[in-house]
Design an enzyme around this catalytic site. Structure first.
Site, PDB file in Angstrom:
ATOM      1  N   TRP A   7      58.504 -30.154  14.417  1.00  0.00           N
ATOM      2  CA  TRP A   7      58.993 -29.963  15.795  1.00  0.00           C
ATOM      3  C   TRP A   7      57.879 -29.516  16.738  1.00  0.00           C
ATOM      4  O   TRP A   7      58.078 -29.491  17.948  1.00  0.00           O
ATOM      5  CB  TRP A   7      60.115 -28.920  15.805  1.00  0.00           C
ATOM      6  CG  TRP A   7      61.451 -29.467  15.399  1.00  0.00           C
ATOM      7  CD1 TRP A   7      61.737 -30.751  15.041  1.00  0.00           C
ATOM      8  CD2 TRP A   7      62.691 -28.730  15.337  1.00  0.00           C
ATOM      9  NE1 TRP A   7      63.080 -30.865  14.743  1.00  0.00           N
ATOM     10  CE2 TRP A   7      63.689 -29.649  14.921  1.00  0.00           C
ATOM     11  CE3 TRP A   7      63.055 -27.410  15.570  1.00  0.00           C
ATOM     12  CZ2 TRP A   7      65.019 -29.272  14.757  1.00  0.00           C
ATOM     13  CZ3 TRP A   7      64.378 -27.040  15.401  1.00  0.00           C
ATOM     14  CH2 TRP A   7      65.352 -27.957  15.000  1.00  0.00           C
ATOM     15  N   LYS A   8      56.745 -29.113  16.205  1.00  0.00           N
ATOM     16  CA  LYS A   8      55.633 -28.605  17.034  1.00  0.00           C
ATOM     17  C   LYS A   8      56.164 -27.501  17.955  1.00  0.00           C
ATOM     18  O   LYS A   8      56.936 -26.665  17.509  1.00  0.00           O
ATOM     19  CB  LYS A   8      54.985 -29.746  17.822  1.00  0.00           C
ATOM     20  CG  LYS A   8      54.665 -30.962  16.955  1.00  0.00           C
ATOM     21  CD  LYS A   8      53.796 -31.950  17.658  1.00  0.00           C
ATOM     22  CE  LYS A   8      53.673 -33.207  16.818  1.00  0.00           C
ATOM     23  NZ  LYS A   8      52.518 -33.975  17.104  1.00  0.00           N
ATOM     24  N   HIS A  90      47.099 -29.171  10.170  1.00  0.00           N
ATOM     25  CA  HIS A  90      47.496 -30.263  11.068  1.00  0.00           C
ATOM     26  C   HIS A  90      46.339 -30.533  12.038  1.00  0.00           C
ATOM     27  O   HIS A  90      45.632 -29.601  12.435  1.00  0.00           O
ATOM     28  CB  HIS A  90      48.767 -29.878  11.833  1.00  0.00           C
ATOM     29  CG  HIS A  90      49.379 -31.028  12.571  1.00  0.00           C
ATOM     30  ND1 HIS A  90      48.882 -31.471  13.778  1.00  0.00           N
ATOM     31  CD2 HIS A  90      50.410 -31.847  12.270  1.00  0.00           C
ATOM     32  CE1 HIS A  90      49.597 -32.510  14.182  1.00  0.00           C
ATOM     33  NE2 HIS A  90      50.543 -32.760  13.286  1.00  0.00           N
ATOM     34  N   GLU A 160      47.523 -38.244   7.978  1.00  0.00           N
ATOM     35  CA  GLU A 160      47.879 -38.504   9.369  1.00  0.00           C
ATOM     36  C   GLU A 160      46.632 -38.893  10.161  1.00  0.00           C
ATOM     37  O   GLU A 160      45.860 -38.004  10.579  1.00  0.00           O
ATOM     38  CB  GLU A 160      48.455 -37.246  10.017  1.00  0.00           C
ATOM     39  CG  GLU A 160      49.699 -36.717   9.357  1.00  0.00           C
ATOM     40  CD  GLU A 160      50.492 -35.858  10.340  1.00  0.00           C
ATOM     41  OE1 GLU A 160      51.587 -36.266  10.699  1.00  0.00           O
ATOM     42  OE2 GLU A 160      49.977 -34.823  10.778  1.00  0.00           O
ATOM     43  N   GLY A 227      56.829 -36.400  13.767  1.00  0.00           N
ATOM     44  CA  GLY A 227      56.730 -35.550  14.953  1.00  0.00           C
ATOM     45  C   GLY A 227      57.782 -35.936  15.983  1.00  0.00           C
ATOM     46  O   GLY A 227      58.935 -35.516  15.905  1.00  0.00           O
ATOM     47  N   GLY A 228      57.387 -36.756  16.945  1.00  0.00           N
ATOM     48  CA  GLY A 228      58.262 -37.109  18.072  1.00  0.00           C
ATOM     49  C   GLY A 228      59.664 -37.531  17.650  1.00  0.00           C
ATOM     50  O   GLY A 228      60.660 -37.048  18.211  1.00  0.00           O
TER      51      GLY A 228
HETATM   52  C1  PEP Z   1      52.808 -35.089  13.666  1.00  0.00           C
HETATM   53  O1  PEP Z   1      52.739 -34.336  14.604  1.00  0.00           O
HETATM   54  O2  PEP Z   1      52.558 -34.677  12.543  1.00  0.00           O
HETATM   55  C2  PEP Z   1      53.195 -36.473  13.908  1.00  0.00           C
HETATM   56  C3  PEP Z   1      53.099 -37.331  12.941  1.00  0.00           C
HETATM   57  O3  PEP Z   1      53.634 -36.787  15.193  1.00  0.00           O
HETATM   58  P1  PEP Z   1      54.245 -38.190  15.656  1.00  0.00           P
HETATM   59  O4  PEP Z   1      55.271 -38.608  14.632  1.00  0.00           O
HETATM   60  O5  PEP Z   1      54.845 -37.915  16.992  1.00  0.00           O
HETATM   61  O6  PEP Z   1      53.120 -39.155  15.712  1.00  0.00           O
END
Ligand code: PEP
Length: 254
Positions: A7-8, A90, A160, A227-228
């Site tokens: 969720w950041k 991260h 990532e 994330g999003g």
């Molecule tokens: C993340 O923040 O770890 C991520 C993968 O974000 P998103 O899915 O928005 O790219």
């Protein structure tokens, strides 16, 4: 398969409650869901998710057990607030807070001491990929970020690519497969020569309901770090459903 929601620094507490309820209303077993909530939300989320199979996690912890570290949060504090997992390294922490792999390893040791599972994030920048250094960068991060002491079963890796996070750009299936294979073949080795089996390697970077199924079908992809799309219950459920279908398919093929 493991699907972790990062969720950041989102959403409001009110919206977080609604989102947690919506996720909890779905059954996606045998998929394991992990909710990586802002630290201040861990207690309200742990109350809301009592009896749920959704695991709670923090998004970072300090490398020290306690002490004069204003504004920081220890692994023990996360655990006391209901978290059993912590996300470490991260790229937003590596870039925005200058965290190096050695520090990530120190944090991982603290988390393990307090009985938590860790998700260690790795990933190259676009410049590193264009320079043909992606694999070397990620393997170097892996070697330096994962302490040898880490017990079997308490480690997850998230690959990532930095340029794919929050951009809508996803790595190609061929690139994801190649990187996950490289990580998987490096994982059994540590300086003590121990075997560390069954470490799930999650992919993260603009995963959504449309692309999840093809990513999860790759060998050595053990789930996703989202994330999003984790802020949208419907999209997150569909991603979990893709992971579930993949698990049921693999079971059937066996
Ligand atoms: C993340 O923040 O770890 C991520 C993968 O974000 P998103 O899915 O928005 O790219």
């Amino acid at each position: 398969m493991i699907i972790a929601a990062n969720w950041k620094m989102n959403p409001s507490l009110k919206d977080a409650g609604g989102l947690a309820n919506a996720l909890n209303a779905k059954i996606v077993q045998p998929v394991t869901r992990i909710l990586l909530a802002p630290h201040t939300y861990l207690i309200p989320m742990s109350i809301r998710l009592q009896g749920s199979d959704i695991r709670l996690g923090g998004q970072d912890c300090h490398q020290a057990a306690d002490g004069a570290h204003t504004g920081d949060v220890s692994a023990a504090m996360l655990r006391d607030c209901g978290a059993s997992v912590v996300l470490l390294g991260h790229s937003e922490r590596r870039i925005n807070h200058g965290e190096k792999s050695r520090l990530v390893a120190e944090k991982a040791k603290q988390a393990i001491v307090h009985g938590m599972d860790v998700i260690v994030c790795l990933g190259e920048t676009l410049g590193e990929r264009h320079a043909g250094q992606a694999e070397q960068v990620v393997i170097d991060q892996l070697r330096a970020s994962v302490p040898d002491e880490i017990p079997r079963g308490q480690l997850m890796i998230a690959y990532e690519p930095v340029w794919a996070i929050g951009t809508g750009e996803v790595a190609s299936l061929a690139d994801i497969a190649a990187m996950h294979d490289a990580i998987a073949s490096e994982l059994p080795k540590n300086q003590r020569g121990d075997i560390i089996p069954n470490v799930p390697i999650l992919y993260g970077g603009s995963v959504n309901a449309e692309n999840a199924a093809s990513i999860f079908s790759l060998d050595n992809v053990g789930g996703g770090l989202i994330g999003g799309a984790s802020l949208d219950a419907e999209a997150f459920d569909l991603i979990c459903e893709s992971a579930r279908s993949q698990m049921l398919k693999s079971e059937f093929v066996k």
